[in-house]
Design a protein around this motif. Sequence first.
Motif, PDB file in Angstrom:
ATOM      1  N   TYR A  43       0.849  -1.186   0.000  1.00  0.00           N
ATOM      2  CA  TYR A  43       0.000   0.000   0.000  1.00  0.00           C
ATOM      3  C   TYR A  43       0.888   1.240   0.000  1.00  0.00           C
ATOM      4  N   VAL A  44       0.527   2.233  -0.832  1.00  0.00           N
ATOM      5  CA  VAL A  44       1.219   3.516  -0.868  1.00  0.00           C
ATOM      6  C   VAL A  44       0.183   4.596  -0.570  1.00  0.00           C
ATOM      7  N   VAL A  46      -1.573  -1.076  -4.384  1.00  0.00           N
ATOM      8  CA  VAL A  46      -0.902  -0.942  -5.677  1.00  0.00           C
ATOM      9  C   VAL A  46      -1.045  -2.195  -6.529  1.00  0.00           C
ATOM     10  N   SER A  47      -1.675  -3.244  -6.006  1.00  0.00           N
ATOM     11  CA  SER A  47      -1.874  -4.472  -6.765  1.00  0.00           C
ATOM     12  C   SER A  47      -3.344  -4.856  -6.728  1.00  0.00           C
ATOM     13  N   TYR A  88       6.611  -2.629  -8.480  1.00  0.00           N
ATOM     14  CA  TYR A  88       5.394  -1.929  -8.871  1.00  0.00           C
ATOM     15  C   TYR A  88       5.720  -0.490  -9.254  1.00  0.00           C
ATOM     16  N   ASP A  89       5.003   0.018 -10.248  1.00  0.00           N
ATOM     17  CA  ASP A  89       5.066   1.437 -10.588  1.00  0.00           C
ATOM     18  C   ASP A  89       4.041   2.158  -9.719  1.00  0.00           C
ATOM     19  N   VAL A  90       4.523   2.986  -8.783  1.00  0.00           N
ATOM     20  CA  VAL A  90       3.634   3.639  -7.819  1.00  0.00           C
ATOM     21  C   VAL A  90       3.549   5.141  -8.068  1.00  0.00           C
ATOM     22  N   TYR A 116       0.521   7.140  -6.936  1.00  0.00           N
ATOM     23  CA  TYR A 116       0.124   7.112  -5.533  1.00  0.00           C
ATOM     24  C   TYR A 116       0.997   7.979  -4.622  1.00  0.00           C
ATOM     25  N   THR A 132       4.952  10.324   1.913  1.00  0.00           N
ATOM     26  CA  THR A 132       4.614   9.043   1.296  1.00  0.00           C
ATOM     27  C   THR A 132       4.746   7.951   2.354  1.00  0.00           C
ATOM     28  N   LEU A 171       4.472   3.894   3.125  1.00  0.00           N
ATOM     29  CA  LEU A 171       4.462   2.550   2.565  1.00  0.00           C
ATOM     30  C   LEU A 171       4.009   1.568   3.638  1.00  0.00           C
TER      31      LEU A 171
END
Length: 245
Positions: free
Chosen positions: A1-2, A7-8, A28-30, A33, A39, A41
């Motif tokens: 999670y961002v 994110v998935s 993952y490309d975040v 987010y 930020t 994580l």
Amino acid sequence: YVNGRNVSADPMTPYRTGGGHEPLTLRYDVTAYVRPDTTVLAVWYSPTSPHADSCQVAVGLELTSADGICTAMHSGADWLWRTSSYRLNGSRGECADGRVEVLPWSYGAVEWPLWRGAQAVDAPRRGLSALAAMPLRRCRVAEVVRPLSLVSHADTLTAIFPRELTALPRLTLRGAARGTRVYMPGFSYVCSGDIDEQAYPKFCVSRFSQLCITGDAAFRPDMVQDVEAVVVTPYDDSPEWLYDD
């Protein structure tokens, strides 16, 4: 999670049907987010059981700003962790305690005093080697199937489905007293005492065509308002041999 966003789209990743211990790398490309100010994580994580290595999970964030400045941050001893209300039970099953309040954990007003400092480990003893490049076992939610019939006998409720399913069972309960225990194959649940609540595993997928639901002395079959099977299946582009039991 961002920043509180998943994110998935996978219900779990990687999808370990055999409970494997091999180390894997996920990327993952975040970009969508992250925030310019803060930020956060967060990972909801189930360690392999028994633990093959004290080094269990590592997270890194690599950012490139609009003016080309690169920044990298990695998890370490300054990270925090806490146990959840879900547990692996040691026999490839799972248990959950609905009495444990699910406090915010991925973003926002997190109860930080309940969290502990992580333990930093330099490297896993097993090493990453070429196993980290293995194809990921990925699954998706294919459908939600309800049983053809429910058969109640004494203190047992049996849900009969139209076919054998590989799924996460999900119950909707009503009127269960706080502390009532409900059992299904591979999963047990302690009721919260809320008027309505749902009982379902997060990590342990089962294969069944019938689902027998029982409980302790306080359990009654009429507490079960709905029974569902959340069917998971490999993505079409995933190697089929990865999903053999």
